[in-house]
Design an enzyme around this catalytic site. Sequence first.
Site, mmCIF file in Angstrom:
data_model
loop_
_atom_site.group_PDB
_atom_site.id
_atom_site.type_symbol
_atom_site.label_atom_id
_atom_site.label_comp_id
_atom_site.label_asym_id
_atom_site.label_seq_id
_atom_site.Cartn_x
_atom_site.Cartn_y
_atom_site.Cartn_z
ATOM 1 N N LYS A 148 0.848 -1.189 0.000
ATOM 2 C CA LYS A 148 0.000 0.000 0.000
ATOM 3 C C LYS A 148 0.885 1.240 0.000
ATOM 4 O O LYS A 148 2.022 1.135 0.448
ATOM 5 C CB LYS A 148 -0.939 -0.043 1.196
ATOM 6 N N HIS A 178 -1.986 -5.835 5.148
ATOM 7 C CA HIS A 178 -1.492 -6.727 6.199
ATOM 8 C C HIS A 178 -2.551 -7.042 7.256
ATOM 9 O O HIS A 178 -2.419 -8.005 7.988
ATOM 10 C CB HIS A 178 -0.191 -6.201 6.828
ATOM 11 N N LYS A 182 -3.721 -11.006 9.670
ATOM 12 C CA LYS A 182 -3.810 -11.172 11.130
ATOM 13 C C LYS A 182 -4.624 -12.413 11.469
ATOM 14 O O LYS A 182 -5.645 -12.700 10.844
ATOM 15 C CB LYS A 182 -4.459 -9.931 11.763
ATOM 16 N N GLU A 216 -5.174 4.284 17.412
ATOM 17 C CA GLU A 216 -3.734 4.322 17.650
ATOM 18 C C GLU A 216 -3.423 5.407 18.677
ATOM 19 O O GLU A 216 -4.114 6.428 18.726
ATOM 20 C CB GLU A 216 -2.993 4.665 16.356
ATOM 21 N N HIS A 240 -7.853 -0.969 5.143
ATOM 22 C CA HIS A 240 -7.946 -1.875 6.292
ATOM 23 C C HIS A 240 -9.370 -2.009 6.847
ATOM 24 O O HIS A 240 -9.873 -3.117 7.020
ATOM 25 C CB HIS A 240 -7.029 -1.397 7.430
ATOM 26 N N LYS A 331 -5.583 8.702 15.164
ATOM 27 C CA LYS A 331 -4.264 8.742 15.790
ATOM 28 C C LYS A 331 -4.322 9.570 17.067
ATOM 29 O O LYS A 331 -5.206 10.398 17.226
ATOM 30 C CB LYS A 331 -3.256 9.367 14.824
#
Length: 483
Positions: A148, A178, A182, A216, A240, A331
Site C-alpha cells: 500500500k 497486512h 492477522k 492508535e 484496512h 491517531k
Amino acid sequence: MVSRVIPVESFDLVIFGGTGDLARRKVLPGLYRRFLAGQMPEDARIIGAARSDLDDTGFRDMIREAIDEFVSDDKRDPKVIDAFLAQLHYTPIDAKGEDGWDTLAKLVRKDVVQAFYFSVGPSLFGDLATRLHKHKIANAESRIVVEKPFGRDLESAKALNAVLADSFDEHQIYRIDHYLGKETVQNLMVVRFANMLFEPIWNAQYIDHVQITVAETVGVGGRGGYYDKSGAMRDMIQNHLMQLLCLTAMEPPSDFEPDAVRDEKLKVIRALDPVKPDSIVRGQYNADEDQDSYIAHSENPESKTESYIAMKVDISNWRWKGTPFYLRTGKRLKGRMSEIVVHFKEVPHSIFGEEAGSKANVLAIRLQPDEGMDLRVTIKEPGPGGMRLVDVPLDMTFADALGPEGADVPDAYERLIMDVIRGNQTLFMRGDEVEAAWAWTDPIINGWTSRGDKPVPYDPGTSGPEDALMLLHRDGRRWREIK
Ligand code: NAD
C-alpha cells in the site's frame, strides 16, 4: 497444542527496496521467524535489490542488525541467524534505469518459485514490472507483491492496475493489506463459517449494529509530509477498515478459494450506500503538554487532512438493510486497540420484567492488543433478592485458550509472504476490489474538497471529537470504550 509447520517449495524471493524501512522492520524479520520455524527450505534464497551499493556481506550485516532490533530475544538464536543470513544475497539495482538488471537476471533461478516483493514507493511499481518483463526475469508463474498505498483515488488505482497488467496476469499480482494476514481476521471467517452458532443470526434481524475500531496512540510524527497527502480515509478506511467490514458482512463463499472469497467481498463493497456528509466526522488532533499537534508536523499550516474519522455505513442488501456499520479510526487516541464488535439486538420480550433490566449480547473480535474473542452473555446476578440480569464475558484470549504454542502465531507479514510462495491469493486484494473501494471513497473525499470542509479539532489522549459520540447518540447507541 503443537503447531504444524508445512515447509514451502524452494523459492527465490527478490525484495526490491530490501534496504528500506519496511523490509528491515517487517519483511526480513518475518522471513527469519519462518526460517526459525522450519518453514523455509535450505536452498531458498532471498535477494535484496535496492539503490544502495552493497554486496552480500554488507546486506547480511544490515539484516543481522534488523533481526537484533525487531525480533524478540527468545527467538534470536545466533546459529539460526547465521544460517538464515547465508541464504541472503544482494544486488544493487536502479528501478528507473538499466543498471543491475542483467545481474539480477543471471541471479534469479528459473526452476523454483519466483516472487518479487515491491517494497518501494508506488511510483516505482510500473518501472519494476516493466523491467522484470523486458529483461525476461519473470515468467508466467512468477509472483509480484505490491504494498500500500495502492493508488490515492480510483483513477490512479486504475492506472496502477493497468501498468501491472501490461506485464503480469491478475493471478500473479499480490496486493498486500497486512490486516488480512492477522490471525483474528482469519478467525472471523472460521467463527462465522465453521460454527453453526452464529451464521443463522448474522443478519439485520438479530444484529443491531456493528462497530469497527482501529485506534492508535501514536501521531503522524515525522511522516507528516506523507500523511498530509493521505489522511485517515485513504490511509486506513479505504483499505484496512473496508476489508474488515467486508469479511464481517460478506455472504458465505462456496469454498475458501481466492476468487470465491474475493467475489463475496466485492459484492459487499458494491452494496455500500453513498455516505451522507452528516454521517461522517473528521478530526485532527491538537497538541498537549508532551507532544505537538497534527499541524506542527504538517508542511501546510492550514492542512485540512484528517487524523481521525468516524462514519456510519449502510449496506443495501437483504442481509444488512437497517443494520449500520460504524467505522472509526484515529491517531493520538487514548488507547491502541483494533476490534470488530457485533452488537446483537435485545430479546423481543423480557419475561423477567423491566426491573430485572435487559442486556444485549455483544461479540467482540479483538485484533490487538491481545488477539482473541469475547462474547457477552446475559445471566442472573447471583444471590437472593429477585431476578436481576447482568452480562458477563465468555472471554477467549488465544494465548490462554491455546497455550504458548497456539499463541505463538505468525505475524501478518510472515503469513502473507508464505502465502505468496504457496501461490494462495485468498488474503490479498484483487484489482477490481481495490477499484470498487476507491469508487466508493472518492465521492466522499471529493465532497470535502469541493465544500472546503475542515476536520474538527480533538484533544490527544481522548476517544476523538465529541461529534463522533453524537454520531451514535443520535441513533440511540454508544461507542465501545477505547482502552
Ligand atoms: P523506504 O524509503 O524506507 O525504502 C525505500 C527502498 O526503495 C530503499 O531500499 C531504496 O533503496 C529503494 N529505492 C528507492 N528508489 C529506488 C530506485 N530508483 N531503484 C531501486 N531501489 C530504489 O520506504 P519503506 O518505508 O520501506 O516503504 C516501502 C513501500 O512500502 C512504500 O510503498 C510504503 O508506502 C510501503 N509501506 C511501508 C510501511 C512501513 O512500515 N515502512 C508500511 C506499509 C506500507
